[in-house]
Scaffold this active site. Structure first.
Site, PDB file in Angstrom:
ATOM      1  N   SER A   1       0.726  -1.259  -0.100  1.00 20.98           N
ATOM      2  CA  SER A   1       0.145   0.126  -0.033  1.00 20.98           C
ATOM      3  C   SER A   1       0.829   1.359  -0.098  1.00 20.98           C
ATOM      4  O   SER A   1       0.388   2.362  -0.394  1.00 20.98           O
ATOM      5  CB  SER A   1      -1.019  -0.134   1.186  1.00 20.98           C
TER       6      SER A   1
ATOM      7  N   LYS B   1       0.425   5.069   6.800  1.00 20.94           N
ATOM      8  CA  LYS B   1      -0.039   5.619   5.715  1.00 20.94           C
ATOM      9  C   LYS B   1       0.547   7.157   5.634  1.00 20.94           C
ATOM     10  O   LYS B   1       1.234   7.413   6.667  1.00 20.94           O
ATOM     11  CB  LYS B   1      -1.774   5.648   5.762  1.00 20.94           C
TER      12      LYS B   1
END
Length: 242
Positions: free
Chosen positions: A72, A143
């Protein structure tokens, strides 16, 4: 002649002779290796406990290794990378900024609250994760911060770019070939929370995937564990990830 023979025999058998002392000293040392081995093992065990305790304290308060489990955050972070999470980055009044790569506890935002499990098993898994030798907790995520409290974040403008407070955001870290987002959205980030997204947008489950859930995909600032500043492993990727 008899006198010389007597002196010769006395010289060989006398405890004061040079040959007698080494033989006696050697016999005296034969009893030491067993005790030495015991002391060595005990010392190694104590040293191991002290080192583990030091690393756990360091990981808990200063810097924690974190294993990257998914794609990711490519190309910035790759599967198998171990990043060093700076836990002091936001300790003294500093707040996460747009562009920061953060590790956070997603409980209550990305994953639902869960019932308590086996406390011993969870403690051992947590210790292994803290030392960087185990998989990260299923509730921990890494993230990039796209919006902070008060920001108006929109996807996307006519050029396909995300806009923050009306200004298009340049995102050179986005995975080559990915668009900033295929999911259109417009949100105002509540104060005290963050809007976060992965760099590999097509492979990242992030704030966009939780828009309709309680919390709306926002991550509370107090759930941020730290800022992922450096890549510690593999050796070929040592240094700041940029």
């Amino acid at each position: 002649m008899d006198t010389e023979a007597e002196l010769t025999q006395r010289g060989h058998s006398s405890p004061e002779s040079g040959e007698g002392r080494p033989r006696f000293a050697l016999r005296g040392r034969r009893a030491l290796p067993g005790w030495g081995a015991v002391l060595t093992w005990r010392g190694a065990a104590v040293l191991g406990v002290l080192c583990t305790t030091f690393l756990l304290l360091l990981s808990n308060f200063v810097v924690q290794p974190f294993l990257i489990p998914s794609r990711s955050m490519e190309p910035t972070l790759r599967v198998g990378d171990r990043v060093l999470v700076n836990k002091l980055a936001y300790r003294f009044g500093n707040q996460p900024k747009r562009g920061d790569v953060v590790v956070f506890d997603g409980t209550g935002s990305f994953v639902p609250e869960h019932a308590d499990g086996n406390p011993i098993g969870e403690a051992l898994a947590g210790a292994a994760s803290a030392l960087g030798i185990g998989e990260p907790s299923e509730t921990d995520f890494v993230k990039r911060v796209v919006g902070v409290g008060g920001d108006d974040v929109v996807c996307c403008d006519a050029g396909g770019r995300i806009k923050v407070n009306g200004v298009p955001v340049q995102e050179p870290y986005v995975y080559p070939g990915d668009t900033p987002s295929k999911v259109p959205f417009r949100i105002v980030v509540p104060v005290g929370t963050l809007w976060v997204m992965g760099d590999h947008r097509s492979q990242s489950r992030d704030s966009r995937d939780h828009l309709g859930e309680p919390g709306g995909g926002m991550v509370p600032v107090d759930k941020v564990i730290g800022r992922a500043d450096w890549i510690g492993w593999p050796v070929s990727r040592w240094g700041s990830h940029g």
